[in-house]
Scaffold this active site. Structure first.
Site, short mmCIF file in Angstrom:
data_model
loop_
_atom_site.label_atom_id
_atom_site.label_comp_id
_atom_site.label_asym_id
_atom_site.label_seq_id
_atom_site.Cartn_x
_atom_site.Cartn_y
_atom_site.Cartn_z
N ALA A 41 0.84 -1.20 0.00
CA ALA A 41 0.00 0.00 0.00
C ALA A 41 0.87 1.24 0.00
O ALA A 41 2.02 1.22 0.43
CB ALA A 41 -0.92 0.00 1.22
N ASP A 42 0.28 2.32 -0.48
CA ASP A 42 0.92 3.62 -0.45
C ASP A 42 -0.17 4.66 -0.23
O ASP A 42 -1.19 4.63 -0.93
CB ASP A 42 1.67 3.90 -1.75
CG ASP A 42 2.64 5.06 -1.61
OD1 ASP A 42 3.74 4.83 -1.09
OD2 ASP A 42 2.28 6.19 -1.99
N THR A 43 0.01 5.54 0.75
CA THR A 43 -1.01 6.53 1.09
C THR A 43 -0.47 7.94 0.89
O THR A 43 0.67 8.24 1.26
CB THR A 43 -1.46 6.36 2.56
OG1 THR A 43 -1.98 5.05 2.73
CG2 THR A 43 -2.55 7.38 2.92
#
Length: 197
Positions: free
Chosen positions: A69-71
């Protein structure tokens, strides 16, 4: 169920654990530089996929599930990363004050192939977006929160699961856990669907 989490974020590890999974934590080592003209949502989707493919190809056993994931936090099309210091945190908080911004998390769930298999792993890739609205913040509130230290390791200079959620946030529209760093209900469903295929 065992998975690999391609992130060392304590918040993501906790959410994965609370959803009933055990995980090996293997952060992905990739270049996170945006491509020329790349839009924020395209960026987080690509980074999540790149992280998942990196870890799946280098560390996963055949059939093992990798979650990456990347936010990011964006306002007016501008990405707000982690602040450099308290002054930078205050600048970001003033920018977000009294306005609605977006938190986007790119997620990729990959099922690894057997060693030597050159086909791309089975992937489920999506981007979850949540709108977050801040109260209008006075300088005392901005100063108090910036000096708490909480903003310094968080994109957009706030943590919704901590003091930031109690001091700054008027409302959210979308998945709360997406703002924490992982839309865990959707991720858990995606993992289970992939394990059953």
């Amino acid at each position: 169920m065992d998975i690999i989490l391609a992130s060392q974020s304590p918040r993501r590890i906790e959410l994965i654990d609370e959803a009933g999974f055990t995980c090996r934590v293997i952060p992905a080592d990739i270049d996170e530089t945006p491509h020329e003209g790349e839009q924020p949502l395209d960026l987080v989707g690509r980074l999540a996929k790149d992280k998942a493919l990196c870890v799946a190809s280098e560390h996963a056993h055949a059939g093992e599930i990798v979650v990456a994931a990347d936010t990011i936090v964006t306002i007016d099309g501008v990405i707000l990363g982690k602040p450099a210091d308290a002054q930078d945190a205050k600048r970001m908080l003033r920018l977000l004050s009294g306005r609605t911004h977006q938190v986007a998390t790119g997620v990729c769930v990959a099922r690894a192939n057997a060693a030597g298999d050159t086909a791309e792993p089975v992937l489920q890739n999506f981007v979850e977006v949540t709108d977050v609205t801040f109260y209008a913040l006075d300088e005392d509130t901005i100063e108090e929160y910036a000096q708490s230290g909480e903003p310094l390791d968080k994109a957009g200079a706030y943590g919704i699961q901590g003091k930031g959620g109690r001091m700054l946030v008027e409302k959210i529209d979308g998945d709360f856990y997406n703002v924490v760093g992982l839309p865990i209900a959707r991720v858990a469903r995606t993992i289970r669907d992939m394990q059953q295929d």
